[in-house]
Design an enzyme around this catalytic site. Structure first.
Site, PDB file in Angstrom:
ATOM      1  N   GLY A  16       0.827  -1.219   0.000  1.00  0.00           N
ATOM      2  CA  GLY A  16       0.000   0.000   0.000  1.00  0.00           C
ATOM      3  C   GLY A  16       0.853   1.258   0.000  1.00  0.00           C
ATOM      4  N   GLY A  22       0.430   5.479   2.619  1.00  0.00           N
ATOM      5  CA  GLY A  22       1.655   4.808   2.181  1.00  0.00           C
ATOM      6  C   GLY A  22       2.699   5.754   1.630  1.00  0.00           C
ATOM      7  CE1 TYR A 144     -10.491  -0.902   6.302  1.00  0.00           C
ATOM      8  CE2 TYR A 144     -11.532   0.359   8.062  1.00  0.00           C
ATOM      9  CZ  TYR A 144     -10.459   0.140   7.217  1.00  0.00           C
ATOM     10  OH  TYR A 144      -9.360   0.966   7.275  1.00  0.00           O
ATOM     11  CE  LYS A 148      -6.557  -2.848   8.203  1.00  0.00           C
ATOM     12  NZ  LYS A 148      -5.790  -1.857   7.489  1.00  0.00           N
ATOM     13  CB  THR A 172      -7.982   8.025  15.173  1.00  0.00           C
ATOM     14  OG1 THR A 172      -9.309   8.484  15.095  1.00  0.00           O
ATOM     15  CG2 THR A 172      -7.029   9.194  15.083  1.00  0.00           C
ATOM     16  CG  LEU A 174      -5.053   8.165   9.008  1.00  0.00           C
ATOM     17  CD1 LEU A 174      -4.161   7.266   8.158  1.00  0.00           C
ATOM     18  CD2 LEU A 174      -4.285   8.687  10.213  1.00  0.00           C
ATOM     19  CD1 TRP A 210     -24.586  12.237   2.392  1.00  0.00           C
ATOM     20  CD2 TRP A 210     -24.100  10.189   3.191  1.00  0.00           C
ATOM     21  NE1 TRP A 210     -24.743  11.334   1.377  1.00  0.00           N
ATOM     22  CE2 TRP A 210     -24.455  10.072   1.839  1.00  0.00           C
ATOM     23  CE3 TRP A 210     -23.743   9.047   3.902  1.00  0.00           C
ATOM     24  CZ2 TRP A 210     -24.481   8.853   1.177  1.00  0.00           C
ATOM     25  CZ3 TRP A 210     -23.758   7.827   3.253  1.00  0.00           C
ATOM     26  CH2 TRP A 210     -24.138   7.722   1.901  1.00  0.00           C
ATOM     27  NE  ARG A 217     -16.404   9.232  12.559  1.00  0.00           N
ATOM     28  CZ  ARG A 217     -17.527   8.886  13.186  1.00  0.00           C
ATOM     29  NH1 ARG A 217     -17.714   9.200  14.447  1.00  0.00           N
ATOM     30  NH2 ARG A 217     -18.457   8.197  12.554  1.00  0.00           N
ATOM     31  CG  ASP A 277     -25.213  10.985  12.418  1.00  0.00           C
ATOM     32  OD1 ASP A 277     -24.998  11.822  11.533  1.00  0.00           O
ATOM     33  OD2 ASP A 277     -26.060  11.128  13.322  1.00  0.00           O
TER      34      ASP A 277
HETATM   35  N1  LIG Z   1      -7.416   6.661   5.632  1.00  0.00           N
HETATM   36  C1  LIG Z   1      -7.733   6.546   6.921  1.00  0.00           C
HETATM   37  O1  LIG Z   1      -8.434   7.410   7.488  1.00  0.00           O
HETATM   38  C2  LIG Z   1      -7.241   5.371   7.738  1.00  0.00           C
HETATM   39  C3  LIG Z   1      -7.510   5.349   9.113  1.00  0.00           C
HETATM   40  C4  LIG Z   1      -7.055   4.281   9.882  1.00  0.00           C
HETATM   41  C5  LIG Z   1      -6.350   3.257   9.296  1.00  0.00           C
HETATM   42  N2  LIG Z   1      -6.101   3.288   7.959  1.00  0.00           N
HETATM   43  C6  LIG Z   1      -5.351   2.185   7.379  1.00  0.00           C
HETATM   44  O2  LIG Z   1      -4.208   2.711   6.738  1.00  0.00           O
HETATM   45  C7  LIG Z   1      -3.870   1.913   5.612  1.00  0.00           C
HETATM   46  C8  LIG Z   1      -3.751   2.777   4.372  1.00  0.00           C
HETATM   47  O3  LIG Z   1      -5.001   3.413   4.115  1.00  0.00           O
HETATM   48  P1  LIG Z   1      -5.138   4.555   3.008  1.00  0.00           P
HETATM   49  O4  LIG Z   1      -6.199   5.473   3.474  1.00  0.00           O
HETATM   50  O5  LIG Z   1      -3.806   5.080   2.664  1.00  0.00           O
HETATM   51  O6  LIG Z   1      -5.748   3.725   1.804  1.00  0.00           O
HETATM   52  P2  LIG Z   1      -5.458   3.812   0.228  1.00  0.00           P
HETATM   53  O7  LIG Z   1      -5.003   5.159  -0.185  1.00  0.00           O
HETATM   54  O8  LIG Z   1      -6.663   3.229  -0.430  1.00  0.00           O
HETATM   55  O9  LIG Z   1      -4.233   2.826   0.047  1.00  0.00           O
HETATM   56  C9  LIG Z   1      -4.399   1.456   0.168  1.00  0.00           C
HETATM   57  C10 LIG Z   1      -3.472   0.772  -0.782  1.00  0.00           C
HETATM   58  O10 LIG Z   1      -3.716  -0.646  -0.692  1.00  0.00           O
HETATM   59  C11 LIG Z   1      -3.364  -1.218  -1.893  1.00  0.00           C
HETATM   60  N3  LIG Z   1      -4.198  -2.409  -2.134  1.00  0.00           N
HETATM   61  C12 LIG Z   1      -5.541  -2.500  -2.078  1.00  0.00           C
HETATM   62  N4  LIG Z   1      -5.938  -3.744  -2.421  1.00  0.00           N
HETATM   63  C13 LIG Z   1      -4.802  -4.443  -2.708  1.00  0.00           C
HETATM   64  C14 LIG Z   1      -4.549  -5.768  -3.130  1.00  0.00           C
HETATM   65  N5  LIG Z   1      -5.553  -6.645  -3.338  1.00  0.00           N
HETATM   66  N6  LIG Z   1      -3.273  -6.145  -3.325  1.00  0.00           N
HETATM   67  C15 LIG Z   1      -2.252  -5.265  -3.152  1.00  0.00           C
HETATM   68  N7  LIG Z   1      -2.421  -4.004  -2.725  1.00  0.00           N
HETATM   69  C16 LIG Z   1      -3.693  -3.603  -2.524  1.00  0.00           C
HETATM   70  C17 LIG Z   1      -3.632  -0.196  -2.992  1.00  0.00           C
HETATM   71  O11 LIG Z   1      -2.552  -0.282  -3.903  1.00  0.00           O
HETATM   72  P3  LIG Z   1      -2.627   0.282  -5.428  1.00  0.00           P
HETATM   73  O12 LIG Z   1      -2.561   1.770  -5.294  1.00  0.00           O
HETATM   74  O13 LIG Z   1      -1.433  -0.300  -6.076  1.00  0.00           O
HETATM   75  O14 LIG Z   1      -3.938  -0.185  -5.992  1.00  0.00           O
HETATM   76  C18 LIG Z   1      -3.680   1.137  -2.240  1.00  0.00           C
HETATM   77  O15 LIG Z   1      -2.670   2.033  -2.660  1.00  0.00           O
HETATM   78  C19 LIG Z   1      -4.941   0.838   5.518  1.00  0.00           C
HETATM   79  O16 LIG Z   1      -4.458  -0.338   6.133  1.00  0.00           O
HETATM   80  C20 LIG Z   1      -6.098   1.415   6.304  1.00  0.00           C
HETATM   81  O17 LIG Z   1      -6.919   0.390   6.846  1.00  0.00           O
HETATM   82  C21 LIG Z   1      -6.515   4.323   7.148  1.00  0.00           C
END
Ligand SMILES: NC(=O)c1ccc[n+]([C@@H]2O[C@H](COP(=O)([O-])OP(=O)(O)OC[C@H]3O[C@@H](n4cnc5c(N)ncnc54)[C@H](OP(=O)(O)O)[C@@H]3O)[C@@H](O)[C@H]2O)c1
Length: 320
Positions: A16, A22, A144, A148, A172, A174, A210, A217, A277
């Protein structure tokens, strides 16, 4: 410790690593010397390396020293309601297979990234790690959040039976530059920024939001989260999960009003109470992470929001 020594010559797999969080984690690892001295940072993309496939995971982890597992199927509340089955299976499979193959391949450190969506729907605020198992999560994000959370159970079991060095962090909500602004899958902050700026650009005087606005949050700036993940990778070595949050609790109504103000929007907001909500209240106690590796989120919320809005204004033409 000179932290760049920690990363030197290590082969680091950041799943990711091209996603929202990432990219910031990769930047931070590079700043600290990752990829230098014969080391390497590997960022597998989903179109080449689908982590739901065991063989793909097996091939990827050969010769790897550190895995930071960020890859996930992720979205906002609307996306969660439409894709519960994929959210459950994709996240469960990716985590379980990647950790199992990492253990078999002799990976020295595995960093699992959880989510605040794993917490029970109703629990004492601010959330403490000790209350993680006290109830079922809010229904819309349970598939989800529970998928996780299994990575935590797996990491603790593997530590117990195999001595596998797995840690687990629970960020939390992001936000920040580079967030997902897609209409169908964005979280609340990018979704609201996009709606307000599009309405302002089109001269529309009303934006519909919404829910009731009463949900709260705890928003963590993405660069603060990335630094914390990299610090924990270097320093933290225990089985207990750790929250990463800002410690502040902001209602969706306060958030929306702040976005309206920072965007200079002169129209008004209407609240669509027929829409959900989500979880009623969220704020985390991040004291354990502070004790473990000195975590404190330095970014002021208004400043972080202003940077996010600036980023969106620059990139809005590139987003569908
Ligand atoms: N965003 C938030 O508010 C938040 C809060 C708490 C925790 N998190 C956690 O933080 C992490 C990153 O989240 P994010 O918001 O940065 O999400 P994101 O931008 O959607 O990034 C997730 C990445 O996962 C990769 N991915 C998805 N399915 C895949 C698969 N089948 N095989 C290989 N790679 C795959 C994708 O790669 P490609 O780009 O190559 O498709 C994507 O870049 C996650 O574990 C999420 O649960 C996020």
């Amino acid at each position: 410790m000179n932290t760049s020594d920690w990363w030197r010559a290590k082969r680091v797999l950041i799943t990711g690593g091209a996603g929202f969080l990432g990219k910031h984690v990769v930047d931070e690892v590079r700043i600290r010397g990752g990829g230098e001295g014969g080391g390497e940072i590997i960022i597998p993309r989903s179109y080449d390396f689908d982590l739901r496939d065991r063989q793909v995971c097996r091939d990827l982890v050969q010769g790897i020293d550190v895995v930071i597992h960020l890859a996930a199927n992720v979205g906002g509340i609307g996306y969660n309601l439409q894709h519960p089955a994929e959210l459950f299976l994709d996240n469960l499979l990716m985590g379980a297979l990647l950790m199992d193959e990492s253990r078999s391949a002799g990976v020295a450190k595995f960093v699992g990234i959880g989510t605040i969506c794993s917490y029970p729907k109703h629990t004492t605020v601010p959330f403490k790690e000790t209350t993680l198992w006290e109830g079922y999560p809010e229904e819309s994000n349970a598939p989800y959040g529970l998928a996780k959370k299994m990575l935590l159970v797996q990491g603790q079991s593997y530590r117990e039976q195999y001595g596998f060095n797995s840690i687990y962090l629970l960020p939390t909500n992001l936000y920040g530059p580079g967030d997902n602004f897609q209409r169908e899958s964005s979280h609340v902050i990018p979704a609201l920024i996009r709606k307000v700026i599009e309405a302002a650009d089109a001269g529309e005087m009303e934006v519909q939001v919404w829910g009731s606005g009463s949900a709260t949050r705890d928003f963590l700036y993405v660069e603060d989260a990335a630094k914390a993940i990299v610090d924990a990778t270097e320093i933290y070595e225990a089985a207990e999960p750790l929250n990463l949050g800002s410690g502040s609790e902001i209602s969706i109504m306060q958030l929306a009003d702040t976005i309206v103000e920072l965007c200079g929007y002169e129209g008004s907001l209407t609240w669509d109470r027929s829409r959900p909500d989500g979880q009623p209240r969220r704020s985390v106690d991040a004291a354990a992470a502070e004790r473990a590796f000195g975590f404190l989120a330095p970014t002021n919320f208004r400043d972080g929001l202003a940077k996010t809005i600036d980023w969106y204004r620059i990139h809005q033409g590139d987003i569908d």
